[in-house]
Write a protein that holds these residues in place. Sequence first.
Motif, PDB file in Angstrom:
ATOM      1  N   ILE A 138      86.013  58.107  69.015  1.00 19.10           N
ATOM      2  CA  ILE A 138      85.415  56.792  68.740  1.00 19.10           C
ATOM      3  C   ILE A 138      86.095  56.094  67.564  1.00 19.10           C
ATOM      4  O   ILE A 138      85.549  55.149  66.992  1.00 19.10           O
ATOM      5  N   THR A 139      87.297  56.551  67.216  1.00 18.53           N
ATOM      6  CA  THR A 139      87.988  56.010  66.045  1.00 18.53           C
ATOM      7  C   THR A 139      88.155  54.494  66.126  1.00 18.53           C
ATOM      8  O   THR A 139      87.917  53.776  65.142  1.00 18.53           O
ATOM      9  N   LEU A 140      88.567  53.986  67.271  1.00 19.36           N
ATOM     10  CA  LEU A 140      88.854  52.552  67.392  1.00 19.36           C
ATOM     11  C   LEU A 140      87.609  51.716  67.673  1.00 19.36           C
ATOM     12  O   LEU A 140      87.679  50.485  67.668  1.00 19.36           O
ATOM     13  N   GLN A 141      86.469  52.365  67.903  1.00 21.59           N
ATOM     14  CA  GLN A 141      85.212  51.645  68.122  1.00 21.59           C
ATOM     15  C   GLN A 141      84.397  51.500  66.837  1.00 21.59           C
ATOM     16  O   GLN A 141      83.399  50.787  66.802  1.00 21.59           O
ATOM     17  N   THR A 142      84.810  52.209  65.810  1.00 20.30           N
ATOM     18  CA  THR A 142      84.045  52.262  64.562  1.00 20.30           C
ATOM     19  C   THR A 142      84.970  52.040  63.377  1.00 20.30           C
ATOM     20  O   THR A 142      86.188  52.071  63.507  1.00 20.30           O
ATOM     21  N   ASN A 143      84.364  51.819  62.230  1.00 22.57           N
ATOM     22  CA  ASN A 143      85.097  51.771  60.964  1.00 22.57           C
ATOM     23  C   ASN A 143      84.477  52.776  60.006  1.00 22.57           C
ATOM     24  O   ASN A 143      83.307  53.148  60.150  1.00 22.57           O
ATOM     25  N   LEU A 144      85.264  53.171  59.018  1.00 26.37           N
ATOM     26  CA  LEU A 144      84.792  54.108  58.003  1.00 26.37           C
ATOM     27  C   LEU A 144      85.107  53.527  56.632  1.00 26.37           C
ATOM     28  O   LEU A 144      86.269  53.311  56.296  1.00 26.37           O
ATOM     29  N   LEU A 145      84.057  53.244  55.877  1.00 30.50           N
ATOM     30  CA  LEU A 145      84.190  52.712  54.526  1.00 30.50           C
ATOM     31  C   LEU A 145      83.706  53.753  53.527  1.00 30.50           C
ATOM     32  O   LEU A 145      82.753  54.485  53.796  1.00 30.50           O
ATOM     33  N   ALA A 146      84.361  53.815  52.366  1.00 31.81           N
ATOM     34  CA  ALA A 146      83.927  54.709  51.299  1.00 31.81           C
ATOM     35  C   ALA A 146      83.594  53.879  50.070  1.00 31.81           C
ATOM     36  O   ALA A 146      84.433  53.111  49.589  1.00 31.81           O
ATOM     37  N   ILE A 147      82.360  54.007  49.585  1.00 29.87           N
ATOM     38  CA  ILE A 147      81.937  53.357  48.343  1.00 29.87           C
ATOM     39  C   ILE A 147      81.780  54.476  47.331  1.00 29.87           C
ATOM     40  O   ILE A 147      80.907  55.335  47.469  1.00 29.87           O
ATOM     41  N   GLN A 148      82.640  54.496  46.320  1.00 32.49           N
ATOM     42  CA  GLN A 148      82.759  55.647  45.437  1.00 32.49           C
ATOM     43  C   GLN A 148      82.678  55.239  43.967  1.00 32.49           C
ATOM     44  O   GLN A 148      83.244  54.223  43.569  1.00 32.49           O
ATOM     45  N   GLY A 149      82.008  56.085  43.186  1.00 27.17           N
ATOM     46  CA  GLY A 149      81.919  55.853  41.754  1.00 27.17           C
ATOM     47  C   GLY A 149      80.514  56.083  41.245  1.00 27.17           C
ATOM     48  O   GLY A 149      79.547  56.098  42.019  1.00 27.17           O
ATOM     49  N   PRO A 150      80.348  56.249  39.935  1.00 26.98           N
ATOM     50  CA  PRO A 150      79.023  56.527  39.366  1.00 26.98           C
ATOM     51  C   PRO A 150      77.991  55.435  39.614  1.00 26.98           C
ATOM     52  O   PRO A 150      76.791  55.693  39.534  1.00 26.98           O
ATOM     53  N   LYS A 151      78.429  54.223  39.934  1.00 22.71           N
ATOM     54  CA  LYS A 151      77.492  53.134  40.210  1.00 22.71           C
ATOM     55  C   LYS A 151      77.350  52.847  41.698  1.00 22.71           C
ATOM     56  O   LYS A 151      76.790  51.825  42.098  1.00 22.71           O
ATOM     57  N   ALA A 152      77.840  53.749  42.531  1.00 22.82           N
ATOM     58  CA  ALA A 152      77.797  53.532  43.981  1.00 22.82           C
ATOM     59  C   ALA A 152      76.369  53.423  44.492  1.00 22.82           C
ATOM     60  O   ALA A 152      76.035  52.528  45.284  1.00 22.82           O
ATOM     61  N   GLU A 153      75.506  54.326  44.059  1.00 24.94           N
ATOM     62  CA  GLU A 153      74.143  54.337  44.593  1.00 24.94           C
ATOM     63  C   GLU A 153      73.380  53.068  44.222  1.00 24.94           C
ATOM     64  O   GLU A 153      72.771  52.433  45.078  1.00 24.94           O
ATOM     65  N   GLU A 154      73.427  52.687  42.965  1.00 18.52           N
ATOM     66  CA  GLU A 154      72.659  51.506  42.552  1.00 18.52           C
ATOM     67  C   GLU A 154      73.193  50.235  43.200  1.00 18.52           C
ATOM     68  O   GLU A 154      72.431  49.303  43.486  1.00 18.52           O
ATOM     69  N   THR A 155      74.493  50.189  43.460  1.00 25.44           N
ATOM     70  CA  THR A 155      75.083  49.018  44.104  1.00 25.44           C
ATOM     71  C   THR A 155      74.674  48.929  45.567  1.00 25.44           C
ATOM     72  O   THR A 155      74.269  47.867  46.057  1.00 25.44           O
ATOM     73  N   MET A 156      74.751  50.030  46.280  1.00 24.62           N
ATOM     74  CA  MET A 156      74.424  50.041  47.702  1.00 24.62           C
ATOM     75  C   MET A 156      72.933  49.889  47.963  1.00 24.62           C
ATOM     76  O   MET A 156      72.531  49.359  48.998  1.00 24.62           O
ATOM     77  N   GLN A 157      72.111  50.365  47.036  1.00 26.22           N
ATOM     78  CA  GLN A 157      70.671  50.395  47.269  1.00 26.22           C
ATOM     79  C   GLN A 157      70.086  49.007  47.516  1.00 26.22           C
ATOM     80  O   GLN A 157      69.074  48.862  48.224  1.00 26.22           O
ATOM     81  N   LYS A 158      70.733  47.991  47.000  1.00 23.57           N
ATOM     82  CA  LYS A 158      70.245  46.618  47.178  1.00 23.57           C
ATOM     83  C   LYS A 158      70.272  46.188  48.642  1.00 23.57           C
ATOM     84  O   LYS A 158      69.586  45.235  49.017  1.00 23.57           O
ATOM     85  N   TYR A 159      71.052  46.888  49.458  1.00 29.08           N
ATOM     86  CA  TYR A 159      71.275  46.419  50.825  1.00 29.08           C
ATOM     87  C   TYR A 159      70.722  47.357  51.895  1.00 29.08           C
ATOM     88  O   TYR A 159      70.994  47.177  53.074  1.00 29.08           O
ATOM     89  N   THR A 160      69.955  48.326  51.485  1.00 31.84           N
ATOM     90  CA  THR A 160      69.301  49.206  52.453  1.00 31.84           C
ATOM     91  C   THR A 160      67.893  49.553  51.959  1.00 31.84           C
ATOM     92  O   THR A 160      67.670  49.688  50.750  1.00 31.84           O
TER      93      THR A 160
END
Length: 365
Positions: A138-160
């Motif tokens: 399913i490589t070409l049907q999907t994308n894979l993003l990496a959000i990395q760093g000590p502030k990753a959780e607080e940044t992403m939490q706003k959108y889920t």
Amino acid sequence: MAKRLFLEDEHKKLKAKFFEFADWWMPLEYVGTVKEHLTVRNAVGIFDISHMGRIIVNGKNSKNLLQYITSNDINKLYPGKAQYSLVLTPQGTIMDDIIVYMISEEEFLLIVNAINTEKIFNWLLENNKKFNVYIEDITLQTNLLAIQGPKAEETMQKYTNYPLSNIPYYHFKKDKIVNKNVLISRTGYTGEDGFEIVVSIDDVKEIFNIFTQEEKITPCGLGARDTLRLEMGYPLYGHELDENTTPWEANLGWVVKLEKGEFIGKDALIDKRNKKTKVLNGFELMENGIPRAGYEVYNQKEKIGYVTSGNYSPILKRGIGLLYTNSVYEEVRIKGRDKLLKAKVVKPPFIKNTSIKKGEKKNVS
């Protein structure tokens, strides 16, 4: 011709500099590798790692197939848990290092190295005859993003709406980001806390643009991804790992479970356990220079090995790398540009006290 990322136009808008890697046209850097590296160590960065292969294995015998072709113990998994593992040749050498995600008792997602996607897909098919499960790339049907760093959780939490603090290291959750279906995994290849997100190509552009435009998360290229993994001593396929190397030699015996039953390569591994032909270790240069893969390693005037990965460490502010030698040494010489550079041999990781959570800092390639 190199494969192209679905988000290539978005990367161009962000002034990415591209290069070819593992048969893909990939962002090398945007604002500079060192700056991107430090951003991930201190705050948060985003990587498009959609070149990595994604393979679904589904069916009542899926667990049995994966138990047979991987070195780790699939029976230790449960839905929502991920596992680092190896796919081995019958000779006990490394065909690939992968991550196995258990979606349900019968469905699994494999994340494999880009250069090995076709090889591993075909290996699964070849060994599927007696298991008869469904296998799809399913490589070409999907994308894979990496959000990395000590502030990753607080940044992403706003959108889920799902509390990301409930996802332990090497676990994942299927949920939503900005109302788009995603798989959110607390994994990475940087040595920092963070998440990797599997999302359909229909939804990835909106999510990527929210993080890079609204949140102003620094986009990071493979240049920074490489220096980040190197500071942690994480191996890279084609450098520290290949089909001429056993898990014993690559310091990956911890993902070989000989007691689990039969699996491909087991007999050869038992035979080769005490027959290592090389030793993997790290090194730090004791003088100015930037080591590169392929540089020869000497003990005085005798050639004793070679550098597998080398670069400048933005944190240590010196050249570091990984090497294979024919024995254990405390100090070596690295030959680069006709000059022998003095180096001390050290056990990775090169840096400690990163933001990885849950107390586990194993390789997560």
